[in-house]
Write a protein that holds these residues in place. Structure first.
Motif, PDB file in Angstrom:
ATOM      1  N   SER A 102       0.861  -1.192   0.000  1.00 34.74           N
ATOM      2  CA  SER A 102       0.000   0.000   0.000  1.00 34.74           C
ATOM      3  C   SER A 102       0.896   1.240   0.000  1.00 34.74           C
ATOM      4  N   ASP A 103       0.307   2.376  -0.299  1.00 34.85           N
ATOM      5  CA  ASP A 103       1.079   3.625  -0.291  1.00 34.85           C
ATOM      6  C   ASP A 103       1.693   3.881   1.089  1.00 34.85           C
ATOM      7  N   GLU A 104       0.922   3.562   2.104  1.00 36.71           N
ATOM      8  CA  GLU A 104       1.419   3.769   3.472  1.00 36.71           C
ATOM      9  C   GLU A 104       2.645   2.890   3.737  1.00 36.71           C
ATOM     10  N   GLU A 105       2.566   1.650   3.294  1.00 29.98           N
ATOM     11  CA  GLU A 105       3.701   0.733   3.482  1.00 29.98           C
ATOM     12  C   GLU A 105       4.920   1.201   2.679  1.00 29.98           C
ATOM     13  N   LYS A 106       4.679   1.659   1.452  1.00 32.35           N
ATOM     14  CA  LYS A 106       5.795   2.143   0.623  1.00 32.35           C
ATOM     15  C   LYS A 106       6.512   3.307   1.300  1.00 32.35           C
ATOM     16  N   LYS A 107       5.717   4.169   1.925  1.00 31.26           N
ATOM     17  CA  LYS A 107       6.315   5.340   2.580  1.00 31.26           C
ATOM     18  C   LYS A 107       7.154   4.919   3.785  1.00 31.26           C
ATOM     19  N   ILE A 108       6.621   4.016   4.569  1.00 30.40           N
ATOM     20  CA  ILE A 108       7.374   3.539   5.741  1.00 30.40           C
ATOM     21  C   ILE A 108       8.701   2.921   5.299  1.00 30.40           C
ATOM     22  N   LEU A 109       8.624   2.092   4.265  1.00 33.33           N
ATOM     23  CA  LEU A 109       9.817   1.406   3.761  1.00 33.33           C
ATOM     24  C   LEU A 109      10.859   2.407   3.226  1.00 33.33           C
ATOM     25  N   THR A 110      10.386   3.365   2.433  1.00 29.41           N
ATOM     26  CA  THR A 110      11.288   4.357   1.848  1.00 29.41           C
ATOM     27  C   THR A 110      11.951   5.205   2.934  1.00 29.41           C
ATOM     28  N   ASP A 111      11.139   5.701   3.854  1.00 30.91           N
ATOM     29  CA  ASP A 111      11.683   6.545   4.932  1.00 30.91           C
ATOM     30  C   ASP A 111      12.712   5.780   5.766  1.00 30.91           C
ATOM     31  N   ALA A 112      12.414   4.514   6.039  1.00 32.26           N
ATOM     32  CA  ALA A 112      13.327   3.714   6.868  1.00 32.26           C
ATOM     33  C   ALA A 112      14.648   3.466   6.131  1.00 32.26           C
ATOM     34  N   ALA A 113      14.562   3.215   4.820  1.00 32.38           N
ATOM     35  CA  ALA A 113      15.798   2.977   4.040  1.00 32.38           C
ATOM     36  C   ALA A 113      16.685   4.217   4.071  1.00 32.38           C
ATOM     37  N   ILE A 114      16.059   5.387   3.977  1.00 30.96           N
ATOM     38  CA  ILE A 114      16.826   6.639   3.970  1.00 30.96           C
ATOM     39  C   ILE A 114      17.386   6.942   5.360  1.00 30.96           C
ATOM     40  N   GLU A 115      16.534   6.804   6.380  1.00 30.29           N
ATOM     41  CA  GLU A 115      16.976   7.120   7.747  1.00 30.29           C
ATOM     42  C   GLU A 115      18.104   6.175   8.195  1.00 30.29           C
ATOM     43  N   ALA A 116      17.919   4.890   7.944  1.00 25.04           N
ATOM     44  CA  ALA A 116      18.964   3.926   8.333  1.00 25.04           C
ATOM     45  C   ALA A 116      20.236   4.171   7.522  1.00 25.04           C
ATOM     46  N   GLY A 117      20.079   4.644   6.285  1.00 24.58           N
ATOM     47  CA  GLY A 117      21.232   4.951   5.442  1.00 24.58           C
ATOM     48  C   GLY A 117      22.051   6.103   5.994  1.00 24.58           C
ATOM     49  N   LYS A 118      21.353   7.117   6.522  1.00 23.78           N
ATOM     50  CA  LYS A 118      22.080   8.252   7.115  1.00 23.78           C
ATOM     51  C   LYS A 118      22.902   7.782   8.310  1.00 23.78           C
ATOM     52  N   TYR A 119      22.289   6.912   9.092  1.00 24.44           N
ATOM     53  CA  TYR A 119      22.961   6.348  10.261  1.00 24.44           C
ATOM     54  C   TYR A 119      24.179   5.534   9.825  1.00 24.44           C
ATOM     55  N   GLU A 120      23.984   4.704   8.804  1.00 26.77           N
ATOM     56  CA  GLU A 120      25.072   3.842   8.316  1.00 26.77           C
ATOM     57  C   GLU A 120      26.244   4.657   7.783  1.00 26.77           C
ATOM     58  N   ARG A 121      25.927   5.711   7.021  1.00 26.51           N
ATOM     59  CA  ARG A 121      27.005   6.548   6.467  1.00 26.51           C
ATOM     60  C   ARG A 121      27.850   7.160   7.586  1.00 26.51           C
ATOM     61  N   GLU A 122      27.157   7.693   8.583  1.00 25.78           N
ATOM     62  CA  GLU A 122      27.838   8.340   9.705  1.00 25.78           C
ATOM     63  C   GLU A 122      28.741   7.342  10.425  1.00 25.78           C
ATOM     64  N   LEU A 123      28.153   6.185  10.713  1.00 20.32           N
ATOM     65  CA  LEU A 123      28.883   5.133  11.428  1.00 20.32           C
ATOM     66  C   LEU A 123      30.109   4.686  10.624  1.00 20.32           C
ATOM     67  N   ASN A 124      29.929   4.545   9.328  1.00 21.41           N
ATOM     68  CA  ASN A 124      31.006   4.086   8.451  1.00 21.41           C
ATOM     69  C   ASN A 124      32.180   5.073   8.473  1.00 21.41           C
ATOM     70  N   ARG A 125      31.846   6.356   8.496  1.00 22.14           N
ATOM     71  CA  ARG A 125      32.904   7.378   8.493  1.00 22.14           C
ATOM     72  C   ARG A 125      33.692   7.348   9.802  1.00 22.14           C
ATOM     73  N   GLN A 126      32.977   7.135  10.886  1.00 22.04           N
ATOM     74  CA  GLN A 126      33.680   7.009  12.170  1.00 22.04           C
ATOM     75  C   GLN A 126      34.508   5.729  12.189  1.00 22.04           C
ATOM     76  N   GLN A 127      33.906   4.652  11.689  1.00 17.45           N
ATOM     77  CA  GLN A 127      34.567   3.345  11.741  1.00 17.45           C
ATOM     78  C   GLN A 127      35.842   3.320  10.895  1.00 17.45           C
ATOM     79  N   ASN A 128      35.821   3.996   9.745  1.00 20.57           N
ATOM     80  CA  ASN A 128      37.005   3.993   8.895  1.00 20.57           C
ATOM     81  C   ASN A 128      38.216   4.589   9.625  1.00 20.57           C
ATOM     82  N   LYS A 129      37.960   5.611  10.429  1.00 21.98           N
ATOM     83  CA  LYS A 129      39.054   6.216  11.204  1.00 21.98           C
ATOM     84  C   LYS A 129      39.561   5.230  12.250  1.00 21.98           C
ATOM     85  N   LYS A 130      38.606   4.617  12.958  1.00 14.08           N
ATOM     86  CA  LYS A 130      38.995   3.648  13.997  1.00 14.08           C
ATOM     87  C   LYS A 130      39.733   2.464  13.377  1.00 14.08           C
ATOM     88  N   SER A 131      39.227   2.005  12.234  1.00 17.70           N
ATOM     89  CA  SER A 131      39.822   0.818  11.605  1.00 17.70           C
ATOM     90  C   SER A 131      41.263   1.071  11.198  1.00 17.70           C
TER      91      SER A 131
END
Ligand code: TK8
Length: 339
Positions: A255-284
């Motif tokens: 449904s449209d509602e489900e598509k929105k939840i899925l899209t928003d979650a992919a973007i929000e989790a992606g922002k988190y992942e990018r940030e974490l990756n940048r910190q992790q690369n320094k630590k690594s």
């Protein structure tokens, strides 16, 4: 007589309003089971990002959706999982864009070396018009691309000697991704490139089937390549995006509602992942030194030389992928740089 078409239109319109059923309900959240698989480990930022995605989706659907997570290529490598999405056998995967060139060849523009100077430039281009244009090429292949996550800047490791100059590449046998730009760029540098799936890399390094490989620092550490590789050269030669993919067969049921939840979650989790990756690369980087890797820089002068050597390869593939598209990429990069 001018009135008649209008009248017909109105009659037809009334009929539609009275009887048409939308293909999927506009609202509503169904109970669903979702298989999401990735190539990297749970401790890697990609794994942590996937867990964040699961948490967001399950919360926003009030627990109606259950996301089953599979790490470390348990469901197969990037190519295999992408095919499973096309066939509707798996719902989600987050591959590097590089092995996707068999589906959408234009993703190969991100395999050109030294396009981005830092992650912020990559974010702007991927989240901007060019990145979106490429995502729109996916649905005709049974895939929906919702967001770019970050694999990141790739660095070379090997078991033979430090690679500090372009001459040091010569004669090394290097595992590459299954991607022609990578294969031919390394060939131009005198490397013997050996394309293979990521899940086979550790044992290929351990058995000395290949001398080296190249990946971002977080991956080198998470996959313990340091245990079978002595030398780490900070080449930062290519920035590889991840792309968050959903099976179109699955997407079309939502449904449209489900598509929105899925899209928003992919973007929000992606922002988190990018940030974490940048910190992790320094630590690594620190961790890999501490664990005994011998690390060296790859100077701007040598980068320039490498770029010269690789230029014919880039020219060839610019024609193949579309010179307008390549120009758009560099224009957007220059815009971020304020040039
Ligand atoms: C993991 C791959 C990996 C990539 C590679 O599934 O193959 O070297 O860099 O991270 O996407």
């Amino acid at each position: 007589s001018l009135l008649i078409p209008g009248l017909l239109f109105m009659v037809a319109g009334c009929g539609l309003i009275g009887t048409a059923q939308p293909a999927s309900p506009a609202k509503g959240i169904q109970v669903r089971m979702i298989k999401a698989g990735i190539g990297l480990n749970e401790d890697h930022p990609q794994g942590q990002g996937l867990k964040k995605f699961k948490e967001i989706v399950e919360r926003k659907t009030g627990g109606k959706w259950k996301v089953q997570t599979y790490f470390s290529a348990q469901l197969g490598d990037d190519l295999k999982m992408t095919e499973a999405l096309k066939g509707g056998l798996q719902e989600i995967t987050i591959p590097s864009t590089s092995p996707l060139v068999g589906t959408v060849k234009e993703f190969g523009i991100f395999d050109f070396p030294f396009v981005f100077n830092d992650p912020k430039e990559a974010d702007a281009v991927l989240d901007g018009p060019l990145g979106q244009k490429l995502l729109q090429k996916l649905p005709q292949h049974g895939l929906i691309g919702l967001a770019y996550w970050e694999n990141g800047f790739r660095n070379l490791t090997n078991s033979k000697h430090p690679v500090a100059t372009v001459a040091d590449f010569r004669g090394l046998k290097i595992r590459t991704m299954q991607n022609e730009v990578h294969i031919n760029a390394f060939k131009a540098l005198g490397v013997n490139p050996t394309p293979m799936a990521f899940s086979e890399v550790f044992s290929a390094l351990e058995s000395k089937t290949v001398d080296g490989q190249e990946n971002p620092l977080a991956t080198i550490e998470s996959n313990k390549f340091n245990e079978v590789q002595k030398y780490l050269s900070l080449t930062n030669h290519v920035y590889t995006p991840f792309v968050f993919l959903v099976s179109k067969k699955f997407w079309d049921q939502l449904s449209d509602e489900e598509k929105k939840i899925l899209t928003d979650a992919a973007i929000e989790a992606g922002k988190y992942e990018r940030e974490l990756n940048r910190q992790q690369n320094k630590k690594s980087l620190e961790n890999l030194k501490r664990k005994g890797m011998q690390v060296n820089e790859f100077s701007p002068e040598e980068k320039k030389k490498a770029q010269e050597i690789i230029k014919p390869v880039i020219d060839k593939y610019s024609k193949e992928f579309g010179e307008d598209l390549v120009k758009q990429m560099y224009d957007e990069v220059n815009k971020v740089r304020g040039q």
